[in-house]
Design an enzyme around this catalytic site. Structure first.
Site, mmCIF file in Angstrom:
data_model
loop_
_atom_site.group_PDB
_atom_site.id
_atom_site.type_symbol
_atom_site.label_atom_id
_atom_site.label_comp_id
_atom_site.label_asym_id
_atom_site.label_seq_id
_atom_site.Cartn_x
_atom_site.Cartn_y
_atom_site.Cartn_z
ATOM 1 N N ASP A 196 0.821 -1.337 0.061
ATOM 2 C CA ASP A 196 0.128 -0.019 -0.207
ATOM 3 C C ASP A 196 0.961 1.276 -0.058
ATOM 4 O O ASP A 196 0.309 2.187 0.282
ATOM 5 C CB ASP A 196 -0.795 0.103 1.213
ATOM 6 C CG ASP A 196 -0.254 -0.119 2.616
ATOM 7 O OD1 ASP A 196 0.709 -0.972 2.609
ATOM 8 O OD2 ASP A 196 -0.273 0.673 3.503
ATOM 9 N N LYS A 237 -6.454 -0.138 6.704
ATOM 10 C CA LYS A 237 -5.370 0.113 7.537
ATOM 11 C C LYS A 237 -5.139 1.778 7.545
ATOM 12 O O LYS A 237 -5.385 2.480 6.716
ATOM 13 C CB LYS A 237 -4.131 -0.334 6.659
ATOM 14 C CG LYS A 237 -2.552 -0.132 7.431
ATOM 15 C CD LYS A 237 -1.546 -0.170 6.511
ATOM 16 C CE LYS A 237 -0.475 0.784 6.638
ATOM 17 N NZ LYS A 237 0.780 0.549 5.971
ATOM 18 N N GLU A 290 -2.646 0.561 13.652
ATOM 19 C CA GLU A 290 -1.150 0.350 13.902
ATOM 20 C C GLU A 290 -0.557 1.815 14.215
ATOM 21 O O GLU A 290 -0.452 2.744 13.446
ATOM 22 C CB GLU A 290 -0.914 0.444 11.970
ATOM 23 C CG GLU A 290 0.532 0.127 11.938
ATOM 24 C CD GLU A 290 1.113 0.337 10.621
ATOM 25 O OE1 GLU A 290 2.280 0.322 10.187
ATOM 26 O OE2 GLU A 290 0.038 0.271 9.542
ATOM 27 N N GLU A 298 2.650 2.966 15.046
ATOM 28 C CA GLU A 298 3.993 2.361 14.733
ATOM 29 C C GLU A 298 5.107 3.102 15.781
ATOM 30 O O GLU A 298 5.061 4.440 15.617
ATOM 31 C CB GLU A 298 4.626 2.525 13.326
ATOM 32 C CG GLU A 298 5.927 1.855 13.117
ATOM 33 C CD GLU A 298 6.415 2.112 11.625
ATOM 34 O OE1 GLU A 298 7.530 1.873 11.569
ATOM 35 O OE2 GLU A 298 5.681 2.462 10.664
ATOM 36 N N LYS A 321 -1.605 -3.986 14.181
ATOM 37 C CA LYS A 321 -0.329 -3.944 13.482
ATOM 38 C C LYS A 321 0.721 -3.345 14.295
ATOM 39 O O LYS A 321 1.136 -2.439 14.061
ATOM 40 C CB LYS A 321 -0.370 -3.776 12.042
ATOM 41 C CG LYS A 321 0.785 -3.526 10.982
ATOM 42 C CD LYS A 321 0.723 -3.258 9.740
ATOM 43 C CE LYS A 321 1.830 -3.282 9.066
ATOM 44 N NZ LYS A 321 1.773 -3.130 7.371
ATOM 45 N N SER A 377 2.493 -8.725 8.788
ATOM 46 C CA SER A 377 1.731 -7.730 7.707
ATOM 47 C C SER A 377 2.969 -6.919 7.295
ATOM 48 O O SER A 377 3.438 -5.653 7.781
ATOM 49 C CB SER A 377 0.783 -6.866 8.417
ATOM 50 O OG SER A 377 0.478 -6.036 7.493
ATOM 51 N N TYR A 408 6.025 6.974 4.656
ATOM 52 C CA TYR A 408 5.554 5.583 3.944
ATOM 53 C C TYR A 408 4.542 6.236 2.884
ATOM 54 O O TYR A 408 3.698 7.112 3.236
ATOM 55 C CB TYR A 408 4.777 4.838 4.837
ATOM 56 C CG TYR A 408 4.591 3.594 4.225
ATOM 57 C CD1 TYR A 408 3.081 3.006 4.104
ATOM 58 C CD2 TYR A 408 5.493 2.479 4.171
ATOM 59 C CE1 TYR A 408 2.786 1.694 3.642
ATOM 60 C CE2 TYR A 408 5.129 1.245 3.760
ATOM 61 C CZ TYR A 408 3.894 0.779 3.460
ATOM 62 O OH TYR A 408 3.527 -0.553 3.066
#
Length: 395
Positions: free
Chosen positions: A70, A182, A222, A224, A264, A333, A395
């Site tokens: 993605d 996501k 998620e 992170e 995630k 993932s 990202y």
């Protein structure tokens, strides 16, 4: 220290910073009777609840994990540039077609996260990518956040945008065939993290999760925790516990169905610039400690991100976490940790497609074995052992 300003929450308190109650506006002297302030709510995701639970269980199936492809167009362009290709829609389509049409991929991959462009694309033969995935019993997913922007009032931290219009977009994604979503936000340890950044991350994830479930999409949650920094693993554990406590508090506040979500998380590791590297067993110990303290067993799946680890590191660490039974499906993932060798094998040449697809199957199978606790690093290539950490990675 930044963490000292964070007020811990407990079952009898809905307070946050400075003991400010969620049930009373600042400056208000109005206090409702206790009987009226305590409101019981039933967690529900509308008519999709059963479907959400089924989808989450399908993705969290033994020996399988998620292929994340993605990347935004800008990030995809960086990947293509690394092998000398221009960042065009045709080149992005060709690369993602290589990945998604790999024969046998569904033996090891249960879901694939797509960028919006890919969700609505087809192969060069005219077959929709979502149908390519379905034919391999892989659930199509979709990245729904709109990226990170600076968070005013913070310590040079960021927040994730994308809630505006999310409901209508999610409905369209569901019609197109997506069944999970996501949303990636980040927490930086070198920057604090500040109480503001933690609260913003947790609240945004919770609102996104509730909106996703209301539109039939299983939300991947998620937050992170970036690898950036020279801090020890103990500091990462401290921050991870703090972040996940807030995330689950706000998930509950937003009536999110825990059985219909997937997580995630980052693995609990030392900062990338710490003087001592941790072994897979140590990483597994700290990571599982954090998860057992913070994640309810109602959650069906923990799908780890790789976060710049080498392909082999990510697989070894996942393997170490599956050496004894866990309350949840503990899997992967991965994006770079599944794609790095594939991209370098392909080089944008049609004659290399078969070899690149074999490289993808090797990595997918390795992580499938790791999910089952049966992986061995014997025979892994030197390329697969190279780290992929990028300081300040976007990202």
């Amino acid at each position: 220290m930044a963490s000292s300003s964070l007020v811990k929450l407990n079952a009898s308190s809905s307070s946050w910073i400075g003991q400010q109650s969620f049930n009373q506006r600042p400056g208000s002297s109005c206090r409702l009777p206790v009987s009226n302030r305590r409101v019981s709510v039933v967690r529900a995701a509308g008519s999709y609840t059963d479907e959400l639970i089924k989808t989450a269980k399908t993705i969290a199936s033994p020996g399988r994990g998620i292929l994340a492809i993605d990347e935004s167009n800008a990030t995809a362009g960086k990947r293509l540039a690394s092998i000398g290709l221009d960042n065009t829609e045709a080149n992005r389509q060709a690369y993602r077609q290589l990945l998604l049409t790999t024969p046998g991929l569904g033996d090891y991959i249960s879901g694939s996260i797509l960028f919006e462009e890919t969700l609505f694309q087809s192969t060069t033969d005219g077959k929709k990518f979502v149908d390519v995935l379905r034919d391999q019993k892989i659930v199509p997913g979709i990245k729904v956040d709109k990226g990170l922007v600076p968070l005013p009032g913070s310590n040079n931290e960021s927040w994730c945008q994308g809630l505006d219009g999310l409901a209508s977009r999610s409905a369209e994604y569901y019609k197109q065939g997506a069944r999970f979503a996501k949303w990636r936000t980040v927490v930086s340890i070198p920057c604090g993290p500040s109480a503001l950044a933690v609260k913003e991350a947790a609240w945004g994830l919770a609102r996104y999760a509730a909106i996703s479930q209301d539109n039939g999409l299983v939300p991947i949650v998620e937050p992170e925790i970036l690898l950036d920094g020279d801090h020890p693993i103990e500091r990462t554990l401290e921050v991870a516990e703090r972040v996940w406590a807030e995330v689950f508090y706000y998930l509950a506040e937003n009536n999110v169905v825990f059985e219909g979500i997937l997580l995630k998380p980052s693995m609990v590791t030392p900062g990338a610039e710490h003087k001592e590297k941790a072994t897979p067993d140590t990483i597994a110990k700290y990571t599982l400690t954090m998860l057992k303290r913070r994640v309810p067993p109602a959650v069906p799946g923990i799908m780890f991100l790789s976060g710049g680890q080498s392909e082999v590191e990510a697989t070894l660490n996942l393997h170490a976490m599956n050496q004894s039974p866990n309350p949840w499906h503990v899997s992967f993932s991965y994006a770079r940790a599944l794609q790095n060798t594939v991209l370098k094998t392909w080089q944008g040449r049609p004659e290399n497609v078969d070899a690149a697809q074999r490289a993808l199957l090797i990595r997918a199978k390795a992580n499938s074995l790791a999910q089952l606790g049966k992986y061995s690093a014997e025979g892994e290539s030197e390329e697969a052992k190279k780290g992929m950490f990028v300081k300040g990675y976007t990202y």
